[in-house]
Design a protein around this motif. Structure first.
Motif, PDB file in Angstrom:
ATOM      1  N   THR A 123       0.964  -1.009  -0.305  1.00 30.19           N
ATOM      2  CA  THR A 123       0.250   0.179   0.124  1.00 30.19           C
ATOM      3  C   THR A 123       0.966   0.695  -0.011  1.00 30.19           C
ATOM      4  O   THR A 123       2.362   1.263   0.009  1.00 30.19           O
ATOM      5  CB  THR A 123      -0.506  -0.071   1.532  1.00 30.19           C
ATOM      6  N   GLY A 124       0.385   3.038  -0.035  1.00 32.32           N
ATOM      7  CA  GLY A 124       0.870   3.236  -0.221  1.00 32.32           C
ATOM      8  C   GLY A 124       1.450   4.823   1.190  1.00 32.32           C
ATOM      9  O   GLY A 124       1.383   3.888   2.390  1.00 32.32           O
ATOM     10  N   PRO A 125       2.360   5.084   0.871  1.00 29.28           N
ATOM     11  CA  PRO A 125       2.934   5.043   2.281  1.00 29.28           C
ATOM     12  C   PRO A 125       1.657   6.805   3.290  1.00 29.28           C
ATOM     13  O   PRO A 125       2.451   6.613   4.196  1.00 29.28           O
ATOM     14  CB  PRO A 125       4.436   6.788   1.728  1.00 29.28           C
ATOM     15  N   PHE A 126       0.798   6.718   2.749  1.00 30.00           N
ATOM     16  CA  PHE A 126      -0.403   7.670   3.625  1.00 30.00           C
ATOM     17  C   PHE A 126      -1.372   7.141   3.515  1.00 30.00           C
ATOM     18  O   PHE A 126      -2.545   7.047   3.950  1.00 30.00           O
ATOM     19  CB  PHE A 126       0.247   9.245   2.732  1.00 30.00           C
ATOM     20  N   GLY A 139       7.986   3.387   0.842  1.00 35.64           N
ATOM     21  CA  GLY A 139       7.816   5.066  -0.058  1.00 35.64           C
ATOM     22  C   GLY A 139       7.685   6.046   1.602  1.00 35.64           C
ATOM     23  O   GLY A 139       7.975   5.898   2.423  1.00 35.64           O
ATOM     24  N   PRO A 140       7.799   7.386   0.911  1.00 33.00           N
ATOM     25  CA  PRO A 140       6.819   7.849  -0.426  1.00 33.00           C
ATOM     26  C   PRO A 140       7.981   7.740  -1.683  1.00 33.00           C
ATOM     27  O   PRO A 140       7.528   8.015  -2.994  1.00 33.00           O
ATOM     28  CB  PRO A 140       6.918   9.308  -0.098  1.00 33.00           C
ATOM     29  N   GLU A 188       3.465   6.447  12.011  1.00 35.83           N
ATOM     30  CA  GLU A 188       4.435   7.756  11.312  1.00 35.83           C
ATOM     31  C   GLU A 188       5.847   6.455  11.504  1.00 35.83           C
ATOM     32  O   GLU A 188       6.430   6.226  12.266  1.00 35.83           O
ATOM     33  CB  GLU A 188       4.765   8.385  11.626  1.00 35.83           C
ATOM     34  N   CYS A 189       6.565   6.465  10.155  1.00 38.08           N
ATOM     35  CA  CYS A 189       7.869   5.757  10.449  1.00 38.08           C
ATOM     36  C   CYS A 189       8.834   6.797   9.162  1.00 38.08           C
ATOM     37  O   CYS A 189       8.297   6.951   7.987  1.00 38.08           O
ATOM     38  CB  CYS A 189       7.297   4.238  10.279  1.00 38.08           C
ATOM     39  N   GLY A 190      10.250   6.218   9.006  1.00 40.36           N
ATOM     40  CA  GLY A 190      10.547   7.023   8.257  1.00 40.36           C
ATOM     41  C   GLY A 190      12.073   6.810   8.366  1.00 40.36           C
ATOM     42  O   GLY A 190      12.570   5.717   9.763  1.00 40.36           O
ATOM     43  N   GLN A 192       6.705   8.420   6.507  1.00 42.61           N
ATOM     44  CA  GLN A 192       5.759   8.157   6.066  1.00 42.61           C
ATOM     45  C   GLN A 192       4.010   8.031   7.089  1.00 42.61           C
ATOM     46  O   GLN A 192       4.775   8.094   8.232  1.00 42.61           O
ATOM     47  CB  GLN A 192       4.734   6.616   6.065  1.00 42.61           C
ATOM     48  N   ARG A 193       2.760   7.971   6.955  1.00 43.57           N
ATOM     49  CA  ARG A 193       1.922   8.544   8.408  1.00 43.57           C
ATOM     50  C   ARG A 193       0.829   7.812   7.241  1.00 43.57           C
ATOM     51  O   ARG A 193      -0.171   7.895   6.834  1.00 43.57           O
ATOM     52  CB  ARG A 193       1.756   9.612   7.601  1.00 43.57           C
TER      53      ARG A 193
END
Length: 274
Positions: free
Chosen positions: A103-106, A182-183, A259-261, A268-269
């Motif tokens: 799935t996408g980052p948001f 992502g993102p 949230e992560c990065g 991401q959120r």
């Protein structure tokens, strides 16, 4: 270093190159960022001066479309091994997540209908394969990697271990939305000195660095290549640092914000949904 992304404006999916706080439109070169465009080598020859800025608001999508495989390993950070009180592995663990978990980052992460779900987070560095790879040595591995993504290996711990204490990793980690990525898809970076972090409702749960890996990135790719064939666009998840919910007996609930990065890969959120 270059950072690629995919965004949506209206019904259009647009591949882009990150430039400052915005995106440059890649549609003059490729229609999308896919395993085929990665394999073609065209993304490695992009001339930013020939691209037009993308105007207007856009929603970030998973940075690769059409991913075929998501191989993964676990217990690959020394401090995570310590927190979980398990023996130190002598070789990497090998399993797969379903490609339909992406799935996408948001996008929302769906908890699922089982009331007993124990939904956990695992921020991980994902290796994006750039060339077909099988039976390589670690010292060759860099030539088979296109780039890297931030990946969250969301897991339902209630289904991961059965009554006989047997692990069932695929079923615990493969539901739709259990693999946000992502993102950015980032190229040209050193994978072994990247900070990773996870927040739940604004509070740090995970903080680590890829230098703590038991099996470094190139060794992992070489090891997997001895057991399976991987192709361009495959994403190999490399394990998570300490701070997972399972180690604290604390899990995510509907309405929580995850949230992560990772350094140079963006953040991401996600809202946890039913």
């Amino acid at each position: 270093m270059r950072q690629f992304a995919r965004v949506q404006q209206g019904n259009a999916v647009i591949p882009g190159l990150v430039s400052g706080a915005g995106l440059l439109d890649l549609r003059s070169l490729v229609s999308d960022i896919t395993p085929e465009t990665i394999a073609s080598g065209v993304l490695g020859k992009v001339n930013p001066t020939s691209l037009k800025p993308l105007a207007g608001e856009a929603r970030y999508l998973a940075p690769i479309a059409g991913v075929r495989q998501i191989p993964a390993t676990g217990f690959n950070y020394k401090k995570h091994i310590e927190e979980m009180k398990v023996p130190t592995p002598t070789e990497p663990e090998v399993f797969l997540k379903s490609m339909f978990s992406l799935t996408g980052p948001f996008d929302p992460v769906s908890r699922g209908p089982n009331p007993g779900v124990k939904l956990d987070w695992e921020t991980e560095l994902g290796i994006v394969v750039g060339r077909e790879v099988q039976d390589i040595r670690a010292e060759e591995a860099a030539g088979y990697i296109f780039g890297y993504v931030c990946l969250n290996d969301v897991s339902d711990r209630s289904t991961q271990v059965d009554a006989q204490k047997q692990q069932h990793l695929v079923r615990a980690k493969s539901r739709p939305t259990y693999c946000p990525i992502g993102p950015y898809l980032t190229t040209g970076i050193n994978p072994m000195d990247l900070d990773l972090w996870t927040k739940l409702n604004g509070h740090y749960e995970q903080q680590g660095n890829t230098s703590d890996m038991l099996f470094p990135v190139y060794e992992i790719l070489a090891y997997f290549s001895r057991h399976m064939r991987m192709v361009p666009g495959d994403i190999l998840a490399t394990g998570t640092p300490p701070g997972v919910g399972m180690g604290k007996n604390r899990y995510m609930a509907v309405g929580d914000i995850l949230e992560c990065g990772i350094t140079n890969l963006g953040s991401q959120r996600h809202e946890i949904a039913a």
